[in-house]
Write a protein that holds these residues in place. Structure first.
Motif, mmCIF file in Angstrom:
data_model
loop_
_atom_site.group_PDB
_atom_site.id
_atom_site.type_symbol
_atom_site.label_atom_id
_atom_site.label_comp_id
_atom_site.label_asym_id
_atom_site.label_seq_id
_atom_site.Cartn_x
_atom_site.Cartn_y
_atom_site.Cartn_z
ATOM 1 N N UNK A 56 0.852 -1.181 0.000
ATOM 2 C CA UNK A 56 0.000 0.000 0.000
ATOM 3 C C UNK A 56 0.891 1.235 0.000
ATOM 4 N N UNK A 57 0.680 2.094 -1.005
ATOM 5 C CA UNK A 57 1.459 3.325 -1.094
ATOM 6 C C UNK A 57 0.823 4.457 -0.291
ATOM 7 N N UNK A 58 -0.486 4.358 -0.080
ATOM 8 C CA UNK A 58 -1.230 5.448 0.530
ATOM 9 C C UNK A 58 -2.157 6.079 -0.494
ATOM 10 N N UNK A 59 -3.170 6.754 -0.031
ATOM 11 C CA UNK A 59 -4.182 7.303 -0.919
ATOM 12 C C UNK A 59 -3.771 8.670 -1.446
ATOM 13 N N UNK A 60 -3.673 8.849 -2.766
ATOM 14 C CA UNK A 60 -3.393 10.175 -3.310
ATOM 15 C C UNK A 60 -4.638 11.056 -3.196
ATOM 16 N N UNK A 61 -4.441 12.297 -2.873
ATOM 17 C CA UNK A 61 -5.592 13.181 -2.745
ATOM 18 C C UNK A 61 -6.277 12.996 -1.413
#
Length: 251
Positions: free
Chosen positions: A49-54
């Motif tokens: 999981x990279x993380x949520x953009x925005x």
């Protein structure tokens, strides 16, 4: 009119729920296989999981970077022969600890907003997959999906080719989230590793309603129907969902 929220921890079952479970069990026994997506291949793998953009989703597992071992299954919905078109399926069990497993089940669909809610037959296993129905997050409804990674080795057009692709390399799919009208937003990737045995594949039992991370829930008549049919099918197969996120043969 309010829609029901599926509560997997509730005890007992209503008469309609029991009727649906019994019907699903009968059909599963007649088919002598899973009621849905009986023909598939399972693999060990990893979810990054990279993380949520925005704007964040409010679901920590999607918003915060992390790496998790995973169990992955690619399948055909009605088991058409070879590379014939079918509604393809991707199931991913994220072995998150603490919090228990997260089961993501998605089907081949279109990329645009109107088509991500429709299961669509296709030939290639690399492509767009969607939850079809949205899930409820703290801040909005979300669709979860998996997209083709243009830099990944191809998965092919048949389950035999899928197995060959994983022996030659480590194919990947991109995990993504979307709102009702917005574009897909990449949040991570699924890396597909070593193929599991046929016995391990047969023992797999995913629960896309009960095994959701904190902050996500399934709601509505379709989620209720899906919950009952999966329960009936699992019972007929003699398998149970593991609540502890086991990496063994019976996940």
């Amino acid at each position: 009119m309010s829609v029901p929220t599926v509560r997997p921890a509730a005890t007992g079952a209503s008469a309609p729920a029991l009727a649906v479970r019994r019907a699903a069990a009968v059909l599963t026994r007649l088919r002598r296989a899973r009621l849905f997506h009986p023909d598939g291949r399972s693999f060990a793998g990893e979810v990054t999981i990279w993380g949520t953009p925005g704007p964040p989703t409010g679901v920590a597992l999607l918003d915060e970077p992390g790496r998790y071992p995973a169990t992955i299954r690619l399948s055909k919905g009605v088991s058409t022969p070879g590379s014939w078109p079918d509604v393809l399926g991707l199931a991913v069990r994220v072995h998150a600890d603490p919090g228990g497993p997260f089961d993501l089940l998605v089907s081949s669909s279109g990329t645009p907003p109107l088509l991500r809610a429709v299961p669509l037959p296709r030939r290639r296993f690399a492509g767009t997959y969607s939850t079809i129905s949205p899930l409820r997050a703290p801040r909005r409804r979300l669709w979860l999906g998996a997209l083709a990674d243009p830099e990944s080795p191809d998965l092919g057009r048949s389950l035999t080719e899928v197995g060959a692709a994983t022996r030659a390399a480590e194919p990947r799919l991109v995990l993504a989230v979307a709102s009702a009208v917005g574009p897909w937003r990449p949040v991570g990737q699924v890396s597909i590793g070593t193929q599991l045995s046929a016995r391990q594949d047969a023992a797999l039992a995913f629960d896309p309603i009960g095994n959701l991370p904190a902050g996500l829930r399934a709601a509505g008549p379709l989620a209720w129907l899906r919950d009952q049919t999966y329960r009936g099918s699992r019972r007929a197969r003699g398998v149970t969902v593991q609540s502890g996120g086991s990496l063994g043969a019976t996940v």
